[in-house]
Design a protein around this motif. Structure first.
Motif, short mmCIF file in Angstrom:
data_model
loop_
_atom_site.label_atom_id
_atom_site.label_comp_id
_atom_site.label_asym_id
_atom_site.label_seq_id
_atom_site.Cartn_x
_atom_site.Cartn_y
_atom_site.Cartn_z
N ASP A 129 0.83 -1.21 0.00
CA ASP A 129 0.00 0.00 0.00
C ASP A 129 0.87 1.26 0.00
O ASP A 129 0.56 2.24 -0.70
CB ASP A 129 -0.92 0.00 1.22
N ARG A 130 1.92 1.26 0.78
CA ARG A 130 2.76 2.46 0.88
C ARG A 130 3.61 2.69 -0.37
O ARG A 130 4.05 3.81 -0.63
CB ARG A 130 3.65 2.36 2.12
N LEU A 131 3.84 1.61 -1.14
CA LEU A 131 4.59 1.75 -2.38
C LEU A 131 3.68 1.89 -3.59
O LEU A 131 4.17 1.92 -4.73
CB LEU A 131 5.52 0.54 -2.58
N ALA A 132 2.38 1.99 -3.36
CA ALA A 132 1.44 2.13 -4.47
C ALA A 132 1.71 3.36 -5.34
O ALA A 132 1.50 3.30 -6.56
CB ALA A 132 0.01 2.15 -3.94
N PRO A 133 2.16 4.51 -4.79
CA PRO A 133 2.44 5.66 -5.66
C PRO A 133 3.49 5.40 -6.74
O PRO A 133 3.58 6.17 -7.70
CB PRO A 133 2.93 6.74 -4.68
N LEU A 134 4.26 4.33 -6.62
CA LEU A 134 5.26 4.03 -7.65
C LEU A 134 4.62 3.47 -8.92
O LEU A 134 5.28 3.42 -9.97
CB LEU A 134 6.28 3.02 -7.11
N ASN A 135 3.36 3.02 -8.82
CA ASN A 135 2.64 2.47 -9.98
C ASN A 135 3.39 1.30 -10.61
O ASN A 135 3.55 1.22 -11.83
CB ASN A 135 2.40 3.56 -11.03
N LEU A 136 3.85 0.38 -9.77
CA LEU A 136 4.53 -0.83 -10.24
C LEU A 136 3.77 -2.06 -9.78
O LEU A 136 3.12 -2.03 -8.73
CB LEU A 136 5.96 -0.88 -9.70
N LYS A 137 3.85 -3.14 -10.55
CA LYS A 137 3.25 -4.41 -10.16
C LYS A 137 4.27 -5.18 -9.33
O LYS A 137 5.01 -6.03 -9.83
CB LYS A 137 2.83 -5.19 -11.40
#
Length: 951
Positions: free
Chosen positions: A522-530
């Motif tokens: 969730d916290r790395l969601a801004p990176l827009n990576l799978k």
């Protein structure tokens, strides 16, 4: 049961045949007759048990097909499964995963086991082509069906293991090694060092028996023998035949197992445990045993313990309590290679089993069970119809009169079915392997495909097979395509494994992840990576343009600290004290390292909590040193950005330093204290109390240890230099905090080293303290070069001077002078062997020492080669005589006037500098202390005159 053999019954004819065979081959009845008839008794006993026993082999397509077929026929209301009972709550999360995955029990903080066993880990891998998955899918998705795990708990796995000395290579009771997979391939290490448990380990424990079977079966390893002589014949067998054959194999391996007392006791205790749990459940629920199905390994199905069966006696066996160890449970990704490495299977055997599973389903048209919503699986129409209607009554097949008929005799007497050669399949394999070989750098052609095709048929014929197996085809491909060298990363054997299905790697879905792992995603969601995908993904963080990405940067740096190398690897950017990131670039492989991320979730609910726990564990551990605790302080400041934990760990560093009696960590302590002081001085209004106390205590501590360190043979020159560096560089702060410089002066005066390098280091320290003039130091070095007896050891003195740059950087010009003199005056037999030592010294302390020497050498030596011949070293050039200003009258200019105006200050300064002479009321400073001051320090006097003249 094995002691009495009934002449009649279901297997009466088979008993008679085996008895006659034993008499013929063994020249009379004896042990062989007891083994053969005992095997039949074991089968008969298991078949007649009211609670139906379904024997399986782990990761066996034949067992999986037979399991699916039997579940649809019988529709049991209760399924007892041989799996650790504490893993039951996790099975519902399998639907959120892509198989294969492993159910894991994990304990990092243990209580009741030896401390060196930590962490404890137990894994149970599950693949789609396994009987246990079919049973789990049926029970979880069929209304009114209960799934009960009856095997020992994860805690008991290690409790029972504690009754013997664990061996790193000895398999456990389930076939696992206890040491995990080798690290040769990343996929093979997915299970780590966990102890593996699996349902139905069927492998001869009698080495001679396995060797005999492999030799007469014309195969190389056990997986190939099982595929050829068990999997293929049982692939199309009916339920009764399959069940009796598997029971017979389990009994055979059990009766021919070596007499290892511990292993036998563990096996029998497991069987007692499982039957005890089943009887308890039947008594508590009142379920009819006819409506139940017991799924276990064939080895345990042929049990002879007193507790066997619903009517078995309780005996003296009691299930002991679990220890106080806190177990965490979760799902971790698995792979075919990890399963093979964990349980000692041949490489590629699980992939071949998965391919055989697909073939069996297509040939038998059996509809397998799959969990609803299973990732990577097709929806099952039969499953939908089963779930829509209530559980039907048992099918007629389950209650047919011939359900317990003797199918074993016919199966054993029937000649092997010769499968017709599938030329199209073999030709497709041959073409595909040549195509794969060319893609990987092999010079393969159509002729090689024909050669592989013909060689596969030839090898199968030599091994008494009508149809080449995947193992025959693999040998043929290696023979025809493999050359002397492997041009790429993969050899032909590996290419065949990939072609046969490859190494399938599972994935744990987001909903099945522990809270910490979900929080990270969730916290790395801004990176827009799978991030759940396997492989490396590049993340670009423009923090200056998007400030919200700084929180992602914080998470990535903590993951880099906590997870294995490669999970989060910075390409651009660094995290240092006192700096804020602007742009960063990362290579992320969280999907590949999903197991490590999941295991972090066992330690806490957030990565900050886990990081704090690990830093505390490091600081308060039994092997903690002042250097390691200071490193924890720095890490806490870097990653957690708070003073609370850093202050706590700093106080701990002070405690550890006070208790240390060696100077091994002095270089690291000096480096980290300097860095922390520089950070706090630029970012905080005042220094934290702990670091002030640390500097004060460290000053006294190292002063106390300094004389001993100079004479201690175990203390290196670098360590003593670091001690002096701490004392000299922290002296100003320490004196302001109340320390006494006399401590340092006494410590240096009491030091009497014998080693030449330490002696030179002591000279440098005296120079810094002012007790030795630089001219005296130069004279001592010249005397060493002039003494032929000392010349061979002169390089060691130079090494000490080089290390002295750490505490006394003002000696840089002198060290350049000393090294230059050594190069100019030392003979080659002495100089050349010393050069590696000099290079090693500079490399070891290169970050601090080499730049100082290079900068000073660049300042002293000429910049052009043509100027070298006429160049005169500064230390050899004649020094201009500096004459002090002649005193005039009562003071000699403005300097005398100033001294005369402040006689008390003049006397105090003269006394401090050690100048003799008294104040003369008539002559003023010219005849007393003032004259001594201006005479001893002419340059200062002239500068003061010029300053006052300008005023």
């Amino acid at each position: 049961m094995s002691g009495t053999h009934e002449s009649g019954g279901t297997f009466g004819a088979l008993r008679t045949q085996l008895q006659d065979a034993a008499t013929a081959f063994a020249d009379g009845p004896g042990a062989l007759e007891g083994i053969l008839l005992g095997m039949v008794d074991d089968v008969d006993r298991a078949v007649r048990e009211p609670l139906e026993i379904f024997p399986v082999c782990h990761h066996s397509p034949a067992s999986a097909v037979a399991m699916a077929r039997r579940l649809r026929e019988k529709q049991p209301k209760v399924v007892y499964l041989e799996l650790c009972e504490d893993m039951a709550p996790l099975l519902t999360e399998l639907r959120n995963c892509r198989l294969p995955v492993a159910v894991q029990s994990f304990a990092s903080e243990i209580d009741g086991f030896p401390a060196d066993w930590a962490p404890l880990s137990v894994v149970a891998p599950i693949t789609e082509a396994s009987a246990e998955y079919q049973a789990i899918a049926y029970a979880l998705d069929t209304p009114g069906v209960e799934l009960v795990l009856v095997d020992r708990s994860s805690d008991h796995v290690f409790q029972w293991d504690a009754r013997r000395d664990r061996s790193a290579t000895e398999p456990d009771a389930d076939g696992g090694t206890g040491t995990g997979a080798p690290a040769a391939e990343e996929e093979a290490a997915l299970h780590g060092d966990a102890v593996g448990v699996e349902i139905g380990d069927l492998r001869p424990r009698f080495a001679e028996l396995e060797e005999h079977l492999l030799r007469h079966g014309n195969v190389r390893h056990w997986s190939e023998w099982w595929h050829q002589y068990v999997e293929l014949p049982l692939g199309d067998a009916d339920h009764v035949t399959y069940r009796q054959v598997m029971l017979l194999i389990g009994s055979l391996f059990r009766r021919l197992a070596p007499g290892d007392p511990h292993r036998v006791r563990v096996d029998e205790d497991r069987e007692r445990y499982m039957w005890t749990r089943m009887r308890e459940h039947l008594a508590a629920t009142g379920t009819d045993p006819e409506d139940c199905l017991y799924v276990c390994g064939a080895f345990h199905a042929a049990s002879r313990v007193e507790e066997f069966g619903v009517d078995g006696t309780a005996g003296s066996f009691e299930i002991g309590p679990r220890t106080a160890t806190k177990w965490q449970h979760g799902l971790i990704p698995s792979s075919h290679a990890a399963i093979e490495a964990q349980f000692g299977l041949a490489a590629g055997s699980v992939s071949i089993a998965a391919t055989q599973w697909a073939k069996n389903l297509k040939r038998t048209r059996v509809e397998p069970y799959r969990l609803a919503g299973q990732a990577g699986a097709k929806k099952s129409r039969a499953k939908k119809s089963t779930a829509a209607a209530p559980a039907p009554a048992p099918a007629p097949v389950a209650t047919a009169p011939d359900a317990d008929a003797d199918k074993l005799s016919g199966f054993l007497q029937r000649p092997p079915v010769l499968d017709r050669l599938d030329e199209a399949e073999l030709l497709g394999w041959s073409v595909e392997i040549v195509r794969a070989a060319r893609r990987n750098g092999y010079l393969a052609s159509t002729a090689d495909a024909i050669a592989v095709f013909e060689t596969s048929i030839l090898l199968a014929g030599m091994r008494d097979r009508a149809k080449p197996t995947p193992y025959d085809f693999q040998d043929a491909a290696v023979t025809c395509i493999e050359k002397d060298t492997v041009p790429g990363r993969r050899d032909v054997r590996r290419l065949v494994e990939i072609m046969m299905g490859g190494d399938r790697t599972g994935q744990v879905g987001y909903d099945a992840l522990p809270p910490l792992a979900r929080d990270v995603h969730d916290r790395l969601a801004p990176l827009n990576l799978k991030l759940q995908q396997r492989g490396v993904q590049r993340a670009l963080l423009d923090i200056a343009g998007r400030p919200e990405l700084e929180r992602c940067s914080d998470v990535l740096w903590m993951l880099r600290y906590l997870m294995p190398h490669g999970a989060a690897r910075p390409i651009m950017g660094e995290r240092t004290l006192g700096e804020r990131p602007i742009q960063e670039s990362w290579d992320l492989a969280l999907g590949t390292h999903q197991r490590a991320l999941i295991e972090l979730g066992y330690e806490g609910v957030s990565i900050e909590q886990v990081l704090e726990q690990r830093l505390r564990r490091t600081a308060y551990g039994p092997r903690a040193t002042a250097a390691t605790v200071l490193e924890a302080v720095e890490d806490a400041t870097l990653y957690l950005r708070g003073r609370r934990l850093a202050d706590e760990l700093g106080a701990r560093a002070l405690e550890v330093l006070s208790a240390e009696r060696s100077v091994d960590g002095a270089p690291e302590v000096l480096r980290r204290v300097r860095r922390l002081l520089a950070y706090y001085r630029t970012s905080e209004p005042v220094l934290p109390p702990w670091i002030e106390s640390f500097v004060k205590a460290g000053y006294a501590h190292y002063c106390t240890l300094l004389p001993t360190a100079f004479t201690d043979e175990n203390a290196t020159v670098r360590q003593v230099a670091a001690m002096l560096g701490f004392l000299f560089s922290m002296e100003g702060l320490a004196l302001s905090l109340g320390c006494d410089r006399t401590q340092l002066e006494l410590a240096v005066a009491q030091s009497h080293p014998v080693d030449p390098a330490k002696t030179a280091l002591l000279w440098a320290a005296k120079t810094q303290l002012g007790t030795m003039a630089r001219s005296e130091l130069r004279e001592r070095c010249d005397a060493l070069l002039a003494n032929p007896l000392v010349v061979p050891s002169y390089p060691r003195y130079l090494s000490g001077l080089v290390h002295a740059l750490e505490p006394v950087p003002a000696l840089t010009d002198f060290v350049v002078e000393a090294v230059s003199n050594a190069f100019g005056r030392l003979p080659d037999p002495v100089l050349l062997p010393w050069l590696p030592t000099l290079i090693g010294t500079l490399r070891q302390g290169g970050a601090e020492l080499a730049p100082l020497l290079i900068r000073e050498a660049g300042r002293v030596f000429p910049g052009r080669l043509t100027a070298l011949d006429a160049w005169v070293p500064p230390w050899r050039a004649p020094q201009p005589e500096v004459r002090p200003a002649a005193p005039r009258g009562t003071g000699g200019g403005p300097a005398g006037t100033l001294l005369r105006a402040h006689p008390a200050t003049c006397d105090a300064t003269a006394a401090l500098l050690g100048c003799d002479g008294a104040w003369s009321p008539t002559d003023g400073p010219s005849a007393g202390a003032g004259a001594a001051l201006t005479g001893r320090h002419p340059a200062t006097a002239q500068a003061l005159e010029a300053l006052l003249a300008g005023v």
